[in-house]
Design an enzyme around this catalytic site. Structure first.
Site, short mmCIF file in Angstrom:
data_model
loop_
_atom_site.label_atom_id
_atom_site.label_comp_id
_atom_site.label_asym_id
_atom_site.label_seq_id
_atom_site.Cartn_x
_atom_site.Cartn_y
_atom_site.Cartn_z
N LYS A 13 8.04 -7.01 3.15
CA LYS A 13 8.31 -7.37 4.55
C LYS A 13 7.41 -8.51 5.01
O LYS A 13 7.86 -9.47 5.64
CB LYS A 13 8.09 -6.18 5.49
CG LYS A 13 8.91 -4.95 5.16
CD LYS A 13 8.71 -3.85 6.20
CE LYS A 13 7.29 -3.36 6.37
NZ LYS A 13 6.74 -2.67 5.19
N ARG A 88 8.32 2.56 12.99
CA ARG A 88 7.92 3.31 11.80
C ARG A 88 8.41 4.76 11.85
O ARG A 88 8.21 5.49 10.91
CB ARG A 88 6.40 3.40 11.75
CG ARG A 88 5.52 2.42 11.02
CD ARG A 88 5.67 2.12 9.64
NE ARG A 88 4.48 1.91 8.86
CZ ARG A 88 3.86 0.75 8.68
NH1 ARG A 88 4.24 -0.33 9.30
NH2 ARG A 88 2.83 0.67 7.85
N ARG A 127 -2.06 -6.14 -4.69
CA ARG A 127 -1.89 -7.10 -3.58
C ARG A 127 -3.22 -7.73 -3.15
O ARG A 127 -4.24 -7.05 -3.01
CB ARG A 127 -1.27 -6.37 -2.38
CG ARG A 127 -1.16 -7.24 -1.15
CD ARG A 127 -0.13 -6.75 -0.20
NE ARG A 127 -0.46 -5.46 0.40
CZ ARG A 127 0.35 -4.82 1.24
NH1 ARG A 127 1.53 -5.34 1.55
NH2 ARG A 127 0.00 -3.66 1.74
N ARG A 160 -6.77 -5.55 0.96
CA ARG A 160 -6.77 -4.74 2.19
C ARG A 160 -7.47 -3.41 1.96
O ARG A 160 -7.32 -2.80 0.91
CB ARG A 160 -5.33 -4.48 2.63
CG ARG A 160 -4.78 -5.61 3.47
CD ARG A 160 -3.34 -5.42 3.78
NE ARG A 160 -2.98 -4.07 4.20
CZ ARG A 160 -1.79 -3.73 4.68
NH1 ARG A 160 -0.86 -4.66 4.81
NH2 ARG A 160 -1.52 -2.49 5.03
N ARG A 171 0.43 6.57 2.37
CA ARG A 171 1.32 5.65 3.09
C ARG A 171 2.76 5.77 2.58
O ARG A 171 3.70 5.70 3.37
CB ARG A 171 0.80 4.20 2.94
CG ARG A 171 -0.48 3.98 3.75
CD ARG A 171 -1.25 2.79 3.27
NE ARG A 171 -0.54 1.55 3.47
CZ ARG A 171 -0.72 0.46 2.70
NH1 ARG A 171 -1.57 0.48 1.69
NH2 ARG A 171 -0.06 -0.63 2.96
P1 AMP Z 1 1.14 -2.31 7.51
O1 AMP Z 1 0.34 -3.58 7.52
O2 AMP Z 1 2.47 -2.47 8.20
O3 AMP Z 1 1.26 -1.70 6.14
O4 AMP Z 1 0.31 -1.27 8.40
C1 AMP Z 1 -0.99 -0.85 8.05
C2 AMP Z 1 -1.34 0.43 8.80
O5 AMP Z 1 -1.30 0.18 10.22
C3 AMP Z 1 -0.39 1.58 8.59
O6 AMP Z 1 -0.68 2.33 7.42
C4 AMP Z 1 -0.61 2.40 9.87
O7 AMP Z 1 -1.85 3.10 9.81
C5 AMP Z 1 -0.76 1.31 10.91
N1 AMP Z 1 0.53 0.91 11.50
C6 AMP Z 1 1.18 -0.28 11.36
N2 AMP Z 1 2.33 -0.29 12.04
C7 AMP Z 1 2.44 0.95 12.62
C8 AMP Z 1 3.43 1.57 13.44
N3 AMP Z 1 4.56 0.94 13.79
N4 AMP Z 1 3.19 2.85 13.84
C9 AMP Z 1 2.07 3.49 13.50
N5 AMP Z 1 1.11 2.98 12.73
C10 AMP Z 1 1.28 1.70 12.28
#
Ligand code: AMP
Length: 215
Positions: A13, A88, A127, A160, A171
């Site tokens: 994404k 999410r 990554r 990260r 996750r």
């Molecule tokens: P991502 O970069 O999208 O993988 O997000 C990293 C982390 O941020 C996730 O594992 C969640 O802890 C938090 N996070 C990101 N987007 C959301 C969302 N829409 N709802 C809840 N937590 C989120």
């Protein structure tokens, strides 16, 4: 063009969002990026979000819905946006629909990047992200030419904090349990377009672009 990129962590994404944002001149809005920025800045919101992020759990709906509400009101989002990592879960999707109905600007399309579980693991553990420009590499699959440096801007690459094996497992479980039901949710609205998120990055971009051009 008001769109969502849906897919598991590691499905591409972020990579696609960066390219498509430039191509269509609309912002990529990533709740993960917004939350990481809040954590780095040490804001109250960042402090509230950090423990859930470190554990690979979801941050509260209230926080992320507030972030999105504020971000889509910016001027640069008036012609549309690509939401990446939001919604999410079903309550977030319902809140987004309610918010956009109020603005009379419903979502136009949702693209699912479909990737098998085993490949996701390899992508997430390998990554690396450029600190300066956000470009994404993978030490196993698509390494930078010079180790630990970005090909585009020579910035330093970092891993990260939540890309470690334990957090990755959580996750992916969260995705299966809470996010995957959004596929049926958007199918029922006739907005879902599913694309195999494997193979050449440019080919995937072309397929997502074909969807964007059709909506
Ligand atoms: P991502 O970069 O999208 O993988 O997000 C990293 C982390 O941020 C996730 O594992 C969640 O802890 C938090 N996070 C990101 N987007 C959301 C969302 N829409 N709802 C809840 N937590 C989120």
């Amino acid at each position: 063009m008001r769109t969502v990129l849906l897919g598991a962590p590691g499905s591409g994404k972020g990579t696609q969002g960066v390219v498509l944002s430039k191509k269509y001149d609309i912002p990529q809005i990533s709740t993960g990026d917004l939350l990481r920025a809040a954590v780095s800045a040490g804001s109250d919101l960042g402090k509230q979000a950090k423990s859930a992020m470190d554990a690979g759990a979801l941050v509260s709906d209230e926080i992320v819905i507030g972030l999105i509400r504020e971000r889509i009101s910016h001027d640069d989002a008036k012609n549309g946006y690509i939401l990446d990592g939001f919604p999410r879960n079903i309550p977030q999707a319902e809140a987004l629909d309610a918010m956009l109905t109020e603005l009379n600007q419903p979502l136009q399309g949702v693209v699912l990047l479909d990737v098998a579980f085993e490949e996701l693991l390899q992508r997430l553990t390998g990554r690396r992200t450029c600190k300066d420009c956000g470009a994404i590499y993978n030490i196993h699959l698509s390494p930078s030419k010079i180790e630990d440096h970005c090909d585009a801007c020579n910035g330093p690459l970092f891993q990260r904090a939540d890309d470690n094996e334990e957090t990755i497992g959580n996750r992916l479980n969260v995705y299966q349990e809470q996010t995957a039901p959004l596929v049926s949710y958007y199918q029922a609205q006739n907005k879902l377009h599913s694309i195999a998120g494997v193979g050449n990055v440019n080919d995937i971009t072309a397929q997502v672009s074909a969807v964007f051009d059709s909506i």
